[in-house]
Motif scaffolding. Sequence first.
Motif, PDB file in Angstrom:
ATOM      1  N   ARG A  16      40.332  40.890  51.442  1.00  0.00           N
ATOM      2  CA  ARG A  16      41.750  41.032  51.126  1.00  0.00           C
ATOM      3  C   ARG A  16      41.989  41.628  49.744  1.00  0.00           C
ATOM      4  O   ARG A  16      43.102  41.675  49.271  1.00  0.00           O
ATOM      5  CB  ARG A  16      42.443  39.675  51.230  1.00  0.00           C
ATOM      6  N   SER A  17      40.935  42.080  49.114  1.00  0.00           N
ATOM      7  CA  SER A  17      41.036  42.654  47.778  1.00  0.00           C
ATOM      8  C   SER A  17      41.923  43.893  47.785  1.00  0.00           C
ATOM      9  O   SER A  17      41.770  44.751  48.639  1.00  0.00           O
ATOM     10  CB  SER A  17      39.635  43.019  47.283  1.00  0.00           C
ATOM     11  N   PRO A  18      42.892  44.007  46.835  1.00  0.00           N
ATOM     12  CA  PRO A  18      43.766  45.179  46.799  1.00  0.00           C
ATOM     13  C   PRO A  18      42.995  46.470  46.608  1.00  0.00           C
ATOM     14  O   PRO A  18      43.393  47.509  47.078  1.00  0.00           O
ATOM     15  CB  PRO A  18      44.698  44.931  45.611  1.00  0.00           C
ATOM     16  N   GLY A  19      41.844  46.423  45.924  1.00  0.00           N
ATOM     17  CA  GLY A  19      41.037  47.621  45.722  1.00  0.00           C
ATOM     18  C   GLY A  19      40.518  48.175  47.037  1.00  0.00           C
ATOM     19  O   GLY A  19      40.559  49.367  47.276  1.00  0.00           O
ATOM     20  N   ARG A  20      40.040  47.312  47.882  1.00  0.00           N
ATOM     21  CA  ARG A  20      39.535  47.737  49.189  1.00  0.00           C
ATOM     22  C   ARG A  20      40.658  48.250  50.070  1.00  0.00           C
ATOM     23  O   ARG A  20      40.497  49.247  50.753  1.00  0.00           O
ATOM     24  CB  ARG A  20      38.813  46.600  49.898  1.00  0.00           C
ATOM     25  N   ARG A  21      41.762  47.557  50.054  1.00  0.00           N
ATOM     26  CA  ARG A  21      42.898  48.010  50.864  1.00  0.00           C
ATOM     27  C   ARG A  21      43.415  49.350  50.369  1.00  0.00           C
ATOM     28  O   ARG A  21      43.719  50.228  51.150  1.00  0.00           O
ATOM     29  CB  ARG A  21      44.019  46.973  50.831  1.00  0.00           C
TER      30      ARG A  21
END
Length: 140
Positions: A16-21
Motif C-alpha cells: 500500500r506504499s504511495p511510492g509503489r502506487r
Amino acid sequence: MEGIAQSQSGLAASPRSPGRRGRLVRRVILFQVKLMADGMRDVVMSPLSIAAGLFGLISRSGSAEVYLDRLMRFGRETDHWINLFDHRSAPHDTPSPSLDNIAEQIEEALRRDYENGGLSARSARALAEAAARLREKASR
C-alpha cells in the motif's frame, strides 16, 4: 519515490506504499500514451504502405521496393522512439529522443512546479479538498 528507493535498497515496501502506487500509475499512464502513439502510427502507415507499393509498381527506377523499404525503416525508427514494451533497456541513457525521455522531462517539470507551489501544487490541494468534501458527504 520513497517506495522506489526502499525497493532499490533491498528493503521491502508495503503493497500500500504511495511510492509503489505512484510508480504503477505512472507506468500505466505512460503505457496508454505509448499504445495511442503506436496505434496512430499504424493507422498512418497502412495507407502509406499501399501507396508505397503502388509507387513501386509504376516506378521506372531500378528498385521497385525503394519506397516500401523507406517506410519500413521509418517504422523501425518510430518503434524505437515509442518503445512500447520497454525493449530499449535504458531509454534515458540514449541520445535519441523517445516517449520515455519526453515523459521524464514532463514529470520533472511538474515536480519542480509542485515544489515551487505552482499550478500543480494548487491543483493537488484543490483535488485533496474536493476528495475530503466528498468523503464527508458520503459519511453523512
